[in-house]
Write a protein that holds these residues in place. Structure first.
Motif, mmCIF file in Angstrom:
data_model
loop_
_atom_site.group_PDB
_atom_site.id
_atom_site.type_symbol
_atom_site.label_atom_id
_atom_site.label_comp_id
_atom_site.label_asym_id
_atom_site.label_seq_id
_atom_site.Cartn_x
_atom_site.Cartn_y
_atom_site.Cartn_z
ATOM 1 N N LYS A 139 0.974 -1.277 0.047
ATOM 2 C CA LYS A 139 0.077 -0.013 -0.139
ATOM 3 C C LYS A 139 0.855 1.007 0.026
ATOM 4 C CE LYS A 139 -3.857 -1.860 2.503
ATOM 5 N NZ LYS A 139 -4.747 -1.686 3.657
ATOM 6 N N GLN A 140 0.433 2.316 -0.605
ATOM 7 C CA GLN A 140 1.349 3.621 -0.340
ATOM 8 C C GLN A 140 0.204 4.661 0.093
ATOM 9 O OE1 GLN A 140 1.194 2.544 -4.294
ATOM 10 N NE2 GLN A 140 2.772 1.138 -3.604
ATOM 11 N N TRP A 141 0.767 5.747 0.660
ATOM 12 C CA TRP A 141 0.103 6.674 1.339
ATOM 13 C C TRP A 141 0.852 7.947 0.840
ATOM 14 C CZ3 TRP A 141 2.317 8.842 6.014
ATOM 15 C CH2 TRP A 141 1.384 9.775 6.624
ATOM 16 N N TYR A 142 0.111 9.024 0.498
ATOM 17 C CA TYR A 142 0.856 10.212 -0.215
ATOM 18 C C TYR A 142 0.258 11.450 0.420
ATOM 19 C CZ TYR A 142 1.031 6.817 -3.967
ATOM 20 O OH TYR A 142 1.094 5.455 -4.348
ATOM 21 N N GLN A 143 1.189 12.536 0.791
ATOM 22 C CA GLN A 143 0.715 13.743 1.171
ATOM 23 C C GLN A 143 1.476 14.912 0.411
ATOM 24 O OE1 GLN A 143 1.036 14.092 5.253
ATOM 25 N NE2 GLN A 143 0.964 16.453 5.198
ATOM 26 N N ARG A 144 0.921 15.857 -0.176
ATOM 27 C CA ARG A 144 1.597 16.513 -1.059
ATOM 28 C C ARG A 144 1.290 18.009 -1.125
ATOM 29 N NH1 ARG A 144 -0.565 16.306 -4.826
ATOM 30 N NH2 ARG A 144 -2.409 15.313 -4.419
ATOM 31 N N ARG A 145 2.246 18.947 -1.344
ATOM 32 C CA ARG A 145 2.129 20.538 -1.847
ATOM 33 C C ARG A 145 2.622 20.734 -2.895
ATOM 34 N NH1 ARG A 145 6.368 23.983 0.248
ATOM 35 N NH2 ARG A 145 7.306 22.476 1.163
ATOM 36 N N VAL A 146 2.022 21.605 -3.640
ATOM 37 C CA VAL A 146 2.352 22.084 -5.084
ATOM 38 C C VAL A 146 3.217 23.369 -4.945
ATOM 39 C CG1 VAL A 146 1.626 22.171 -7.344
ATOM 40 C CG2 VAL A 146 0.534 20.551 -5.947
ATOM 41 N N ALA A 147 4.099 23.664 -5.850
ATOM 42 C CA ALA A 147 4.533 25.106 -5.855
ATOM 43 C C ALA A 147 4.665 25.138 -7.460
ATOM 44 C CB ALA A 147 5.919 25.302 -5.248
ATOM 45 N N ILE A 148 3.742 25.923 -8.043
ATOM 46 C CA ILE A 148 3.574 26.252 -9.512
ATOM 47 C C ILE A 148 4.161 27.830 -10.004
ATOM 48 C CG2 ILE A 148 2.421 26.086 -11.521
ATOM 49 C CD1 ILE A 148 2.969 23.111 -10.188
ATOM 50 N N THR A 149 4.989 27.701 -10.813
ATOM 51 C CA THR A 149 5.462 29.074 -11.366
ATOM 52 C C THR A 149 4.556 29.667 -12.340
ATOM 53 O OG1 THR A 149 7.062 28.124 -12.922
ATOM 54 C CG2 THR A 149 7.881 28.859 -10.555
ATOM 55 N N ALA A 150 3.343 30.104 -12.150
ATOM 56 C CA ALA A 150 2.537 30.422 -13.181
ATOM 57 C C ALA A 150 1.706 31.694 -12.429
ATOM 58 C CB ALA A 150 1.478 29.203 -13.803
ATOM 59 N N GLY A 151 0.841 32.119 -13.260
ATOM 60 C CA GLY A 151 0.121 33.362 -12.852
ATOM 61 C C GLY A 151 -1.023 32.865 -11.813
ATOM 62 N N ASP A 152 -2.428 33.354 -11.796
ATOM 63 C CA ASP A 152 -3.319 33.015 -10.884
ATOM 64 C C ASP A 152 -3.930 31.953 -11.222
ATOM 65 O OD1 ASP A 152 -3.340 35.381 -9.340
ATOM 66 O OD2 ASP A 152 -4.943 36.457 -10.480
ATOM 67 N N MET A 153 -4.039 30.772 -10.565
ATOM 68 C CA MET A 153 -4.513 29.436 -10.918
ATOM 69 C C MET A 153 -5.568 28.902 -9.667
ATOM 70 S SD MET A 153 -1.055 27.497 -12.011
ATOM 71 C CE MET A 153 -1.897 25.960 -11.893
ATOM 72 N N ASP A 154 -6.127 27.847 -10.357
ATOM 73 C CA ASP A 154 -7.123 27.301 -9.392
ATOM 74 C C ASP A 154 -6.676 25.672 -9.587
ATOM 75 O OD1 ASP A 154 -8.633 29.538 -8.515
ATOM 76 O OD2 ASP A 154 -9.947 29.393 -10.720
ATOM 77 N N PRO A 155 -5.689 25.349 -9.052
ATOM 78 C CA PRO A 155 -5.193 23.921 -9.402
ATOM 79 C C PRO A 155 -5.538 22.903 -8.650
ATOM 80 C CG PRO A 155 -3.620 25.230 -7.890
ATOM 81 C CD PRO A 155 -4.575 25.954 -8.127
#
Length: 119
Positions: free
Chosen positions: A1-17
């Motif tokens: 089994k796997q378990w994930y936790q994430r944070r995203v840092a994107i270099t773009a303008g206003d986003m709704d990621p």
């Protein structure tokens, strides 16, 4: 089994990621959309069973597909990041998100692989 936790840092303008999590090409998870945020912290966790198919563990791939939600048109692909599955613990590991071979941002991922005994 796997378990994930994430944070995203994107270099773009206003986003709704938001992010799709794919295992071997099949969608196994999806984060919620973060409104007007280039650096969302999802704290998204899930488990999935990695079935034995005769493949080696390293033949399995986790792919993170980042999209930007759009109200009036189809959502835009921001980029993708891939991780090969292995038994090592990854804590807040930085992986690069690419689009057309260009670095468009980073994901910070924690992955825990837990073998499940078969009875």
């Amino acid at each position: 089994k796997q378990w994930y936790q994430r944070r995203v840092a994107i270099t773009a303008g206003d986003m709704d990621p938001y992010v799709y999590i794919m295992l071997d090409g099949k969608k196994v998870g999806e984060t919620e959309r973060k409104r007007e945020n280039k650096n969302p912290d999802y704290k998204y966790e899930f488990e999935t069973l990695l079935r034995s198919t005769g493949k080696r563990l390293s033949d399995h791939v986790i792919e993170f597909v980042v999209y930007d939600w759009d109200r009036w048109s189809s959502d835009d692909l921001v980029g993708k990041a891939r991780v090969v599955v292995d038994p090592s613990l990854r804590v807040n590991e930085e992986i690069t998100v690419f689009k057309y071979a260009k670095d468009v941002g980073k994901l910070y991922v924690t992955i825990l692989f837990r073998p499940v005994p078969f009875f």
